[in-house]
Design a protein around this motif. Structure first.
Motif, PDB file in Angstrom:
ATOM      1  N   ILE A  51     -28.311 -34.344  30.521  1.00  0.00           N
ATOM      2  CA  ILE A  51     -27.914 -35.526  29.758  1.00  0.00           C
ATOM      3  C   ILE A  51     -27.516 -35.098  28.352  1.00  0.00           C
ATOM      4  O   ILE A  51     -28.254 -34.373  27.677  1.00  0.00           O
ATOM      5  CB  ILE A  51     -29.063 -36.550  29.671  1.00  0.00           C
ATOM      6  N   TRP A  52     -26.347 -35.538  27.926  1.00  0.00           N
ATOM      7  CA  TRP A  52     -25.886 -35.308  26.555  1.00  0.00           C
ATOM      8  C   TRP A  52     -25.570 -36.683  25.968  1.00  0.00           C
ATOM      9  O   TRP A  52     -24.697 -37.389  26.465  1.00  0.00           O
ATOM     10  CB  TRP A  52     -24.641 -34.425  26.542  1.00  0.00           C
ATOM     11  N   ALA A  53     -26.283 -37.065  24.939  1.00  0.00           N
ATOM     12  CA  ALA A  53     -26.108 -38.390  24.355  1.00  0.00           C
ATOM     13  C   ALA A  53     -25.776 -38.288  22.877  1.00  0.00           C
ATOM     14  O   ALA A  53     -26.394 -37.493  22.148  1.00  0.00           O
ATOM     15  CB  ALA A  53     -27.358 -39.236  24.548  1.00  0.00           C
ATOM     16  N   VAL A  54     -24.814 -39.089  22.442  1.00  0.00           N
ATOM     17  CA  VAL A  54     -24.508 -39.250  21.026  1.00  0.00           C
ATOM     18  C   VAL A  54     -24.966 -40.649  20.635  1.00  0.00           C
ATOM     19  O   VAL A  54     -24.517 -41.639  21.209  1.00  0.00           O
ATOM     20  CB  VAL A  54     -23.004 -39.064  20.733  1.00  0.00           C
TER      21      VAL A  54
ATOM     22  N   ARG B  30     -13.032 -37.593  28.241  1.00  0.00           N
ATOM     23  CA  ARG B  30     -13.630 -36.289  27.960  1.00  0.00           C
ATOM     24  C   ARG B  30     -13.223 -35.814  26.568  1.00  0.00           C
ATOM     25  O   ARG B  30     -14.045 -35.264  25.817  1.00  0.00           O
ATOM     26  CB  ARG B  30     -13.218 -35.268  29.024  1.00  0.00           C
ATOM     27  N   THR B  31     -11.973 -36.053  26.204  1.00  0.00           N
ATOM     28  CA  THR B  31     -11.523 -35.722  24.850  1.00  0.00           C
ATOM     29  C   THR B  31     -12.285 -36.529  23.815  1.00  0.00           C
ATOM     30  O   THR B  31     -12.711 -36.008  22.775  1.00  0.00           O
ATOM     31  CB  THR B  31     -10.007 -35.979  24.714  1.00  0.00           C
ATOM     32  N   THR B  32     -12.480 -37.825  24.106  1.00  0.00           N
ATOM     33  CA  THR B  32     -13.247 -38.674  23.193  1.00  0.00           C
ATOM     34  C   THR B  32     -14.675 -38.155  23.030  1.00  0.00           C
ATOM     35  O   THR B  32     -15.218 -38.124  21.923  1.00  0.00           O
ATOM     36  CB  THR B  32     -13.273 -40.125  23.705  1.00  0.00           C
ATOM     37  N   SER B  33     -15.298 -37.747  24.126  1.00  0.00           N
ATOM     38  CA  SER B  33     -16.669 -37.239  24.037  1.00  0.00           C
ATOM     39  C   SER B  33     -16.714 -35.954  23.216  1.00  0.00           C
ATOM     40  O   SER B  33     -17.648 -35.751  22.424  1.00  0.00           O
ATOM     41  CB  SER B  33     -17.243 -36.999  25.441  1.00  0.00           C
ATOM     42  N   ASP B  34     -15.706 -35.091  23.354  1.00  0.00           N
ATOM     43  CA  ASP B  34     -15.659 -33.860  22.557  1.00  0.00           C
ATOM     44  C   ASP B  34     -15.520 -34.184  21.068  1.00  0.00           C
ATOM     45  O   ASP B  34     -16.146 -33.537  20.216  1.00  0.00           O
ATOM     46  CB  ASP B  34     -14.506 -32.970  23.009  1.00  0.00           C
ATOM     47  N   LEU B  35     -14.703 -35.189  20.756  1.00  0.00           N
ATOM     48  CA  LEU B  35     -14.528 -35.582  19.359  1.00  0.00           C
ATOM     49  C   LEU B  35     -15.819 -36.175  18.793  1.00  0.00           C
ATOM     50  O   LEU B  35     -16.173 -35.928  17.627  1.00  0.00           O
ATOM     51  CB  LEU B  35     -13.384 -36.597  19.248  1.00  0.00           C
ATOM     52  N   LEU B  36     -16.534 -36.966  19.596  1.00  0.00           N
ATOM     53  CA  LEU B  36     -17.805 -37.519  19.145  1.00  0.00           C
ATOM     54  C   LEU B  36     -18.824 -36.421  18.874  1.00  0.00           C
ATOM     55  O   LEU B  36     -19.582 -36.476  17.901  1.00  0.00           O
ATOM     56  CB  LEU B  36     -18.351 -38.501  20.186  1.00  0.00           C
ATOM     57  N   LYS B  37     -18.844 -35.410  19.734  1.00  0.00           N
ATOM     58  CA  LYS B  37     -19.749 -34.279  19.505  1.00  0.00           C
ATOM     59  C   LYS B  37     -19.419 -33.582  18.191  1.00  0.00           C
ATOM     60  O   LYS B  37     -20.320 -33.141  17.463  1.00  0.00           O
ATOM     61  CB  LYS B  37     -19.651 -33.288  20.668  1.00  0.00           C
TER      62      LYS B  37
ATOM     63  N   LEU C 153     -24.883 -39.621  15.214  1.00  0.00           N
ATOM     64  CA  LEU C 153     -23.673 -39.890  14.436  1.00  0.00           C
ATOM     65  C   LEU C 153     -24.104 -40.637  13.178  1.00  0.00           C
ATOM     66  O   LEU C 153     -24.457 -41.820  13.249  1.00  0.00           O
ATOM     67  CB  LEU C 153     -22.706 -40.726  15.276  1.00  0.00           C
ATOM     68  N   PRO C 154     -24.111 -39.976  12.012  1.00  0.00           N
ATOM     69  CA  PRO C 154     -24.663 -40.610  10.805  1.00  0.00           C
ATOM     70  C   PRO C 154     -23.723 -41.649  10.224  1.00  0.00           C
ATOM     71  O   PRO C 154     -22.528 -41.684  10.525  1.00  0.00           O
ATOM     72  CB  PRO C 154     -24.832 -39.416   9.850  1.00  0.00           C
ATOM     73  N   PHE C 155     -24.282 -42.499   9.370  1.00  0.00           N
ATOM     74  CA  PHE C 155     -23.480 -43.526   8.705  1.00  0.00           C
ATOM     75  C   PHE C 155     -22.272 -42.908   8.003  1.00  0.00           C
ATOM     76  O   PHE C 155     -21.174 -43.458   8.015  1.00  0.00           O
ATOM     77  CB  PHE C 155     -24.334 -44.268   7.669  1.00  0.00           C
TER      78      PHE C 155
ATOM     79  N   ALA D 182     -14.440 -41.413  16.880  1.00  0.00           N
ATOM     80  CA  ALA D 182     -13.701 -41.474  18.146  1.00  0.00           C
ATOM     81  C   ALA D 182     -14.238 -42.525  19.108  1.00  0.00           C
ATOM     82  O   ALA D 182     -13.557 -42.897  20.064  1.00  0.00           O
ATOM     83  CB  ALA D 182     -13.725 -40.102  18.826  1.00  0.00           C
ATOM     84  N   GLY D 183     -15.466 -43.004  18.872  1.00  0.00           N
ATOM     85  CA  GLY D 183     -16.054 -43.976  19.793  1.00  0.00           C
ATOM     86  C   GLY D 183     -15.906 -45.411  19.371  1.00  0.00           C
ATOM     87  O   GLY D 183     -16.633 -46.276  19.876  1.00  0.00           O
TER      88      GLY D 183
END
Length: 285
Positions: A169-172, A257-264, A210-212, A218-219
């Motif tokens: 599990i990888w969660a942002v 998948r691109t969006t998840s990479d950007l969020l990471k 993901l800080p303020f 991206a999300g």
């Protein structure tokens, strides 16, 4: 004979449909090659309303050119378990499509990427947080319904976190979500402390905050989840109050998948995220 289109039968049918489409065959072409008199047989199998016997699989493997041992074993497992009662059937009236399909898919997934700025994902929730979310998000007819729904969610959580091989599990998580006092300050603090514990002790769970100060990210389009599987196509899930959308088109999956990479990339590193989790827990004291 028609059969109940259980989640596992639908998953089996969806995999066979994917393989057929990758071959560029119509249902009529597949029926001819398999030796069926009518394309309706292929249609029924793909829609999960006609059972596929274990002994028939070797013929499908030969005709469809399925040689990957992992894919063969996955299809065998789906056929073996197609008629078995799912554990969630004990919660009669609580689980309907598409939730049953979702639970079945998570059982077979190798990994999940989760982004939800509204609530901590169910697999990462404490019992108290799960109850607070449940009580606040639905109109329930009776308190017993809340009890059964929370029980179902926690059983699903136990099954997945104790699974072997482990589910990755990888969660942002957004900072705003973590500071939201769901269930009150004590429940919210315990939830953040639980996340910090998972981040420290569970090698199969990766958490990023993901800080303020990240600002627009991206999300911004909303929550989503990507499921990856040992074989077959990955799936993107988008959940709302009355619907659960599953998408497996390669271009759609790649976009998310691109969006998840950007969020990471936008989020803090796992180490820095753990530090912020500890800070938030103290702030909630």
């Amino acid at each position: 004979m028609p059969v109940e289109p259980t989640p596992r039968r639908r998953r089996l049918g969806a995999e066979l449909r994917r393989i057929r489409e990758d071959l560029g065959w119509t249902q009529e072409e597949a029926a001819r090659r398999l030796g069926y008199r009518s394309l309706s047989t292929v249609s029924k199998i793909e829609n999960g309303v006609q059972a596929l016997k274990f002994q028939q699989l070797s013929h499908f493997f030969e005709v469809f050119g399925i040689t990957d041992p992992a894919l063969q074993e996955m299809l065998r497992d789906l056929v073996r378990k197609a008629a078995e009662p799912d554990w969630w059937q004990r919660y009669g009236g609580m689980v309907a499509d598409p939730l049953g399909d979702y639970l079945s898919q998570v059982e077979g997934a190798a990994g999940l990427f989760v982004f939800n700025p509204i609530a901590v994902h169910g697999l990462l929730q404490t019992p108290e947080y799960a109850r607070a979310v449940t009580e606040g998000s639905r109109a329930w007819k009776a308190p017993e319904d809340i009890d059964r729904w929370v029980e179902l969610r926690l059983e699903h959580q136990r099954n997945m976190l104790e699974r072997r091989p482990p589910l990755k599990i990888w969660a942002v998580l957004t900072e705003g979500l973590l500071r939201q006092e769901v269930g009150g300050r004590a429940v919210a603090r315990a939830q953040v402390e639980h996340l910090a514990h998972l981040a420290r002790t569970s090698p199969n769970i990766t958490l990023q905050v993901l800080p303020f100060r990240a600002g627009a990210h991206a999300g911004m389009d909303g929550p989503f989840m990507c499921m990856s599987f040992p074989t077959g196509r990955d799936i993107v899930c988008i959940e709302s109050m009355r619907a659960l959308l599953h998408m497996n088109e390669p271009e759609t999956v790649e976009a998310y998948r691109t969006t998840s990479d950007l969020l990471k990339s936008d989020a803090l590193s796992p180490k820095a995220s753990l530090s912020l989790l500890n800070t938030i827990a103290k702030d909630l004291s």
